[in-house]
Design a protein around this motif. Structure first.
Motif, PDB file in Angstrom:
ATOM      1  N   GLY A  41      14.579 -53.494  13.826  1.00 51.33           N
ATOM      2  CA  GLY A  41      14.161 -54.200  15.038  1.00 51.33           C
ATOM      3  C   GLY A  41      15.269 -55.058  15.619  1.00 51.33           C
ATOM      4  N   LEU A  42      16.018 -55.760  14.768  1.00 49.40           N
ATOM      5  CA  LEU A  42      17.121 -56.580  15.273  1.00 49.40           C
ATOM      6  C   LEU A  42      18.228 -55.702  15.837  1.00 49.40           C
ATOM      7  N   ALA A  43      18.496 -54.581  15.192  1.00 48.22           N
ATOM      8  CA  ALA A  43      19.510 -53.648  15.718  1.00 48.22           C
ATOM      9  C   ALA A  43      19.107 -53.180  17.116  1.00 48.22           C
ATOM     10  N   ARG A  44      17.858 -52.776  17.284  1.00 47.98           N
ATOM     11  CA  ARG A  44      17.366 -52.346  18.611  1.00 47.98           C
ATOM     12  C   ARG A  44      17.477 -53.477  19.614  1.00 47.98           C
ATOM     13  N   HIS A  45      17.079 -54.671  19.197  1.00 48.68           N
ATOM     14  CA  HIS A  45      17.110 -55.836  20.090  1.00 48.68           C
ATOM     15  C   HIS A  45      18.527 -56.097  20.597  1.00 48.68           C
ATOM     16  N   LEU A  46      19.508 -55.924  19.730  1.00 49.87           N
ATOM     17  CA  LEU A  46      20.904 -56.168  20.105  1.00 49.87           C
ATOM     18  C   LEU A  46      21.555 -54.962  20.781  1.00 49.87           C
ATOM     19  N   GLY A  47      20.836 -53.845  20.862  1.00 50.97           N
ATOM     20  CA  GLY A  47      21.396 -52.641  21.473  1.00 50.97           C
ATOM     21  C   GLY A  47      22.401 -51.948  20.567  1.00 50.97           C
ATOM     22  N   MET A  48      22.230 -52.117  19.265  1.00 44.19           N
ATOM     23  CA  MET A  48      23.123 -51.504  18.287  1.00 44.19           C
ATOM     24  C   MET A  48      22.416 -50.319  17.632  1.00 44.19           C
ATOM     25  N   THR A  49      23.216 -49.378  17.158  1.00 44.49           N
ATOM     26  CA  THR A  49      22.641 -48.297  16.375  1.00 44.49           C
ATOM     27  C   THR A  49      22.388 -48.826  14.964  1.00 44.49           C
ATOM     28  N   LEU A  50      21.587 -48.117  14.226  1.00 45.59           N
ATOM     29  CA  LEU A  50      21.331 -48.494  12.838  1.00 45.59           C
ATOM     30  C   LEU A  50      22.639 -48.490  12.055  1.00 45.59           C
ATOM     31  N   GLY A  51      23.475 -47.487  12.301  1.00 48.69           N
ATOM     32  CA  GLY A  51      24.761 -47.399  11.618  1.00 48.69           C
ATOM     33  C   GLY A  51      25.661 -48.591  11.914  1.00 48.69           C
ATOM     34  N   GLN A  52      25.671 -49.037  13.160  1.00 45.70           N
ATOM     35  CA  GLN A  52      26.479 -50.211  13.526  1.00 45.70           C
ATOM     36  C   GLN A  52      25.975 -51.463  12.815  1.00 45.70           C
ATOM     37  N   MET A  53      24.660 -51.628  12.759  1.00 42.81           N
ATOM     38  CA  MET A  53      24.089 -52.795  12.095  1.00 42.81           C
ATOM     39  C   MET A  53      24.391 -52.763  10.597  1.00 42.81           C
ATOM     40  N   LEU A  54      24.249 -51.604   9.980  1.00 41.91           N
ATOM     41  CA  LEU A  54      24.535 -51.489   8.551  1.00 41.91           C
ATOM     42  C   LEU A  54      26.012 -51.758   8.271  1.00 41.91           C
ATOM     43  N   ALA A  55      26.894 -51.267   9.137  1.00 43.20           N
ATOM     44  CA  ALA A  55      28.333 -51.523   8.962  1.00 43.20           C
ATOM     45  C   ALA A  55      28.625 -53.010   9.091  1.00 43.20           C
ATOM     46  N   LEU A  56      27.999 -53.673  10.055  1.00 36.36           N
ATOM     47  CA  LEU A  56      28.195 -55.106  10.241  1.00 36.36           C
ATOM     48  C   LEU A  56      27.771 -55.869   8.981  1.00 36.36           C
ATOM     49  N   LEU A  57      26.659 -55.459   8.384  1.00 44.39           N
ATOM     50  CA  LEU A  57      26.145 -56.112   7.186  1.00 44.39           C
ATOM     51  C   LEU A  57      26.874 -55.676   5.912  1.00 44.39           C
ATOM     52  N   GLY A  58      27.644 -54.594   6.008  1.00 45.66           N
ATOM     53  CA  GLY A  58      28.335 -54.094   4.821  1.00 45.66           C
ATOM     54  C   GLY A  58      27.409 -53.370   3.865  1.00 45.66           C
ATOM     55  N   VAL A  59      26.377 -52.730   4.401  1.00 44.79           N
ATOM     56  CA  VAL A  59      25.409 -51.987   3.590  1.00 44.79           C
ATOM     57  C   VAL A  59      25.648 -50.498   3.828  1.00 44.79           C
ATOM     58  N   SER A  60      25.775 -49.733   2.758  1.00 43.65           N
ATOM     59  CA  SER A  60      25.990 -48.293   2.940  1.00 43.65           C
ATOM     60  C   SER A  60      24.700 -47.646   3.438  1.00 43.65           C
ATOM     61  N   GLU A  61      24.883 -46.619   4.245  1.00 46.17           N
ATOM     62  CA  GLU A  61      23.705 -45.933   4.794  1.00 46.17           C
ATOM     63  C   GLU A  61      22.884 -45.291   3.690  1.00 46.17           C
ATOM     64  N   SER A  62      23.542 -44.749   2.664  1.00 48.34           N
ATOM     65  CA  SER A  62      22.789 -44.095   1.584  1.00 48.34           C
ATOM     66  C   SER A  62      21.938 -45.107   0.808  1.00 48.34           C
ATOM     67  N   THR A  63      22.501 -46.287   0.555  1.00 50.80           N
ATOM     68  CA  THR A  63      21.734 -47.331  -0.134  1.00 50.80           C
ATOM     69  C   THR A  63      20.542 -47.752   0.712  1.00 50.80           C
ATOM     70  N   TYR A  64      20.785 -47.964   2.005  1.00 49.85           N
ATOM     71  CA  TYR A  64      19.706 -48.389   2.898  1.00 49.85           C
ATOM     72  C   TYR A  64      18.592 -47.351   2.939  1.00 49.85           C
ATOM     73  N   HIS A  65      18.956 -46.086   3.144  1.00 51.64           N
ATOM     74  CA  HIS A  65      17.932 -45.046   3.272  1.00 51.64           C
ATOM     75  C   HIS A  65      17.197 -44.819   1.948  1.00 51.64           C
ATOM     76  N   SER A  66      17.886 -44.984   0.840  1.00 57.16           N
ATOM     77  CA  SER A  66      17.227 -44.867  -0.459  1.00 57.16           C
ATOM     78  C   SER A  66      16.175 -45.969  -0.623  1.00 57.16           C
ATOM     79  N   ARG A  67      16.547 -47.196  -0.280  1.00 58.68           N
ATOM     80  CA  ARG A  67      15.593 -48.313  -0.367  1.00 58.68           C
ATOM     81  C   ARG A  67      14.411 -48.080   0.579  1.00 58.68           C
TER      82      ARG A  67
END
Length: 148
Positions: free
Chosen positions: A45-71
């Motif tokens: 929701g915050l990524a959408r609010h800021l107009g960022m893609t999920l990938g951009q938000m995860l990169a900003l937070l330093g979270v790998s996409e595989s870890t995020y999607h697994s969780r």
């Protein structure tokens, strides 16, 4: 005769929590929510609010996409550290939107590198220790005509 006090005032949500869909009006409630971990919907929701893609938000937070999607697939919340970082982003986003009044202008300001923040974006700087407090302090100074 015993009288009971019934408060007529409801405290406002704690700064930044409404952008994450949290119902926290005190620091203790926010701390509990962070410790439990935010759900993936808060991040998305915050990524959408800021107009960022999920990938951009995860990169900003330093979270790998595989870890995020697994969780996310297993229904587990974000870690407490990732939840705290996400809260800092929401808090500076809310502060910028209040200062600029135009959300699009606030989001542009948050996403552009600034000399004040060591040529980092305010969003990147907010993730440093004490960074969110400094970004909100800079916005407060700007509001009072003190240019940094």
């Amino acid at each position: 005769m015993t009288q009971t006090f019934t408060p007529t005032w409801t405290p406002p949500p704690f700064p930044g929590t409404s952008l994450l869909g949290l119902d926290a009006s005190t620091l203790l409630e926010l701390g509990d929510a962070v410790d439990q971990g935010f759900q993936s919907a808060a991040l998305e929701g915050l990524a959408r609010h800021l107009g960022m893609t999920l990938g951009q938000m995860l990169a900003l937070l330093g979270v790998s996409e595989s870890t995020y999607h697994s969780r996310r697939r297993s229904g587990r919340p974000l870690s407490a550290d990732d939840s705290a970082a996400l809260y800092h982003l929401a808090r500076v986003t809310e502060a910028a939107e209040q200062y600029f009044t135009d959300p699009a202008e606030a989001h542009r300001w948050l996403s552009a590198p600034r000399v004040t923040f060591g040529n980092r974006t305010p969003l990147q700087f907010a993730l440093l220790p004490g960074g969110a407090e400094y970004v909100t302090a800079v916005l407060g100074r700007l509001e009072h005509g003190v240019y940094v």
